[in-house]
Design an enzyme around this catalytic site. Structure first.
Site, PDB file in Angstrom:
ATOM      1  N   LYS A 225       1.140 -11.640 -16.277  1.00  0.00           N
ATOM      2  CA  LYS A 225       2.475 -11.509 -16.110  1.00  0.00           C
ATOM      3  C   LYS A 225       3.435 -11.618 -16.682  1.00  0.00           C
ATOM      4  CE  LYS A 225       5.588 -15.296 -13.437  1.00  0.00           C
ATOM      5  NZ  LYS A 225       5.467 -16.270 -13.297  1.00  0.00           N
TER       6      LYS A 225
ATOM      7  N   GLY B 104      11.597 -24.473 -11.401  1.00  0.00           N
ATOM      8  CA  GLY B 104      10.464 -25.885 -11.001  1.00  0.00           C
ATOM      9  C   GLY B 104      11.835 -26.572 -10.643  1.00  0.00           C
TER      10      GLY B 104
ATOM     11  N   ALA C  91       8.974 -19.263  -8.085  1.00  0.00           N
ATOM     12  CA  ALA C  91       9.371 -19.736  -9.278  1.00  0.00           C
ATOM     13  C   ALA C  91      10.703 -20.624  -7.936  1.00  0.00           C
ATOM     14  CB  ALA C  91      10.400 -19.483 -10.312  1.00  0.00           C
TER      15      ALA C  91
ATOM     16  N   ASN D  62       3.500 -22.849  -9.200  1.00  0.00           N
ATOM     17  CA  ASN D  62       2.955 -24.727  -9.864  1.00  0.00           C
ATOM     18  C   ASN D  62       3.562 -25.776  -9.509  1.00  0.00           C
ATOM     19  OD1 ASN D  62       2.583 -24.883 -13.476  1.00  0.00           O
ATOM     20  ND2 ASN D  62       1.483 -25.892 -11.351  1.00  0.00           N
ATOM     21  N   THR D  63       4.512 -26.023  -9.920  1.00  0.00           N
ATOM     22  CA  THR D  63       5.515 -27.571  -9.632  1.00  0.00           C
ATOM     23  C   THR D  63       5.486 -27.706  -8.266  1.00  0.00           C
ATOM     24  OG1 THR D  63       6.606 -26.298 -11.234  1.00  0.00           O
ATOM     25  CG2 THR D  63       7.694 -28.926 -10.520  1.00  0.00           C
TER      26      THR D  63
END
Length: 331
Positions: free
Chosen positions: A173, A234, A260, A282-283
């Site tokens: 990535k 994030g 994102a 992720n976040t």
């Protein structure tokens, strides 16, 4: 990278120059299946696909046999020729410990897990906990990423390092950041790095902004998946420009995955309803009050959004439309 334009089952598709029918079938994730292949209206026998290079304007028809008169119910995500049941991809940062990392990833149902090579120990340091102890490459596809890279050289070097650390892994990535405050991508540097990596044989999934023109250029360079942001990394703001995301999807010949900015399960569902092939996050999971429960919610959000996209939503109307028909009623 030189490409040629062909048509597969009536749809236009760009492929690398010099590709054979065998390469195309592998890219479509159809190797090993019962299929019939026709090239320019001539049947190509099984076992001879590698003998047929594809040229500009070629017409390919591929028919897959389904037993029992019914579809098999599969709706796989195909990345680099591999088929995945889950369309949710997850990261490994920001968790409080490796146990929470393991439990959240298991709850998400993800099969592709992305790892920041510059920030994560996957064997470089024997004295620290190894992330691969909780996300085994035997169970997950490990997707190394170039998080934290701000130059072309750093991003390319990080991918080369990942290839060595992961035993020749070519799937990466790519992200080349342009600003430490917003973490927006440096589009010019991203395009340059993508060209270098594709020419070196890497299979590049690429993080970019939500610009349809840039997304198409990255596809034309040879990236196998394009990953436009929903909002800054994030931020948890959700999809700020759904019209651009939809335009990217409509013009794409490769998988499009939102990457994102997702904050909660409804954001993931919206991304899938727009026609995206998957979502990477992720976040949103790691910083939830209960990461494992949020991972489960994200899994369901992605699945619900995908089903809604395939089902086709009702039209929007300015005025009411009665749920019960009036024809044949008594007054």
């Amino acid at each position: 990278m030189d490409t040629v334009q062909i048509r597969v089952n009536g749809e236009s598709r760009q492929i690398r120059a010099g590709s054979t029918l065998d390469d195309l079938i592998r890219t479509l994730g159809m190797e090993g299946q019962r299929i019939a292949v026709e090239l320019n209206q001539v049947i190509v026998p099984h076992g001879h696909y590698h003998q047929h290079p594809l040229a500009e304007g070629d017409q390919v028809e591929i028919v897959r046999a389904i037993g029992g008169g019914q579809g098999d119910g599969e709706d796989p995500l195909i990345i680099a020729g591999r088929r995945y049941r889950s369309r949710l991809l997850v990261g490994t940062g920001k968790y409080k410990d490796l146990d929470e990392t393991r439990n959240a990833i298991e709850a998400s149902g993800a099969e592709i897990v992305t790892v920041a090579i510059r920030r994560t120990n996957i064997g470089q340091n024997a004295s620290e906990p190894n992330l691969l102890d909780v996300i085994s490459p035997d169970r997950y596809t490990i997707l190394p990423n170039t998080a934290g890279c701000y130059t072309v050289d750093d991003a390319v070097r990080t991918c080369r390092l990942a290839r060595e650390l992961l035993g020749g892994n070519r799937l990466v990535k790519l992200e080349v950041l342009g600003d430490e405050k917003t973490l927006y991508p440096d589009v010019v540097a991203t395009l340059e790095a993508a060209r270098i990596l594709v020419d070196e044989g890497f299979e590049v999934m690429v993080y970019t902004n939500d610009d349809p023109i840039v997304a198409k250029k990255l596809e034309e360079v040879g990236c196998i998946a394009v990953m436009p942001l929903a909002a800054p990394i994030g931020s948890g703001l959700g999809i700020r420009n759904p019209y651009n995301i939809r335009t990217i999807v409509e013009n794409a010949g490769v998988p499009i995955l939102v990457d994102a900015g997702v904050g909660t399960a409804s954001d993931a569902a919206v991304a899938m309803e727009l026609g995206c092939d998957g979502v990477l996050m992720n976040t949103a999971i790691a910083e939830a009050k209960n990461p494992v429960l949020m991972a489960q919610a994200m899994r369901l959000g992605v699945e619900a959004g995908r089903k809604a996209c395939l089902a086709g939503r009702m039209p929007r109307r300015r005025y009411a439309s009665a749920s019960s028909p009036l024809d044949g009623t008594f007054f």
